[in-house]
Write an enzyme that holds these catalytic residues in place. Sequence first.
Site, PDB file in Angstrom:
ATOM      1  N   PRO A 139       3.204   2.512   0.578  1.00  0.00           N
ATOM      2  CG  PRO A 139       2.575   4.710   0.998  1.00  0.00           C
ATOM      3  CD  PRO A 139       3.302   3.543   1.609  1.00  0.00           C
ATOM      4  CB  CYS A 140       4.996   1.258  -4.238  1.00  0.00           C
ATOM      5  SG  CYS A 140       4.079  -0.276  -4.264  1.00  0.00           S
TER       6      CYS A 140
END
Length: 178
Positions: A139-140
């Site tokens: 989850p950047c």
Amino acid sequence: MKSEVYYTVYQSPLGPITLAAADAGMCWVEFGESETAKLSLVRWTKKWLHTEKITYAPKFFLEATKQLGEYFAGKRREFTLPLDIHGTAFQKMVWEQLRRIPYGETRSYKDIALAINAAKAVRAIGGANNKNPLSIFIPCHRVIGSNGALVGYGGGLHIKEYLLRLEGVLERSEIGFV
């Protein structure tokens, strides 16, 4: 040994998302389904998996698309798919920290730098985020600027904003665009 890479296109609320996997698990995600996405996949697989063999195989992604559907419906907070992560040692260290950011929370690039004991590597953290081959699964989108602003997202800031709204982050804070 060369791996075979499989891909499909998942129709999300954000539009099409191209997914790719090798035998060890999900390895690549890109927003869109254009020829550009396919060319990016070919380049990526040549570099990291040393193959150009890419096969369209939607049945290979039944669990991945099920989990993505649950995520976009607000019913899933974590993915339980095997990931086949390829990158430099530094990138993998950064991506591991991203995987530790809980659903519905954010961290700054500086927070990530401090977590990996590289306080001066904030720009390098941004570069590693940009090279993340598994957006959403790693989850950047949960990484924001130190001032709380939405900055940098390979899929576009509108996608980052959508994902953070989906996770309830934007309802609780004053995150804005830079």
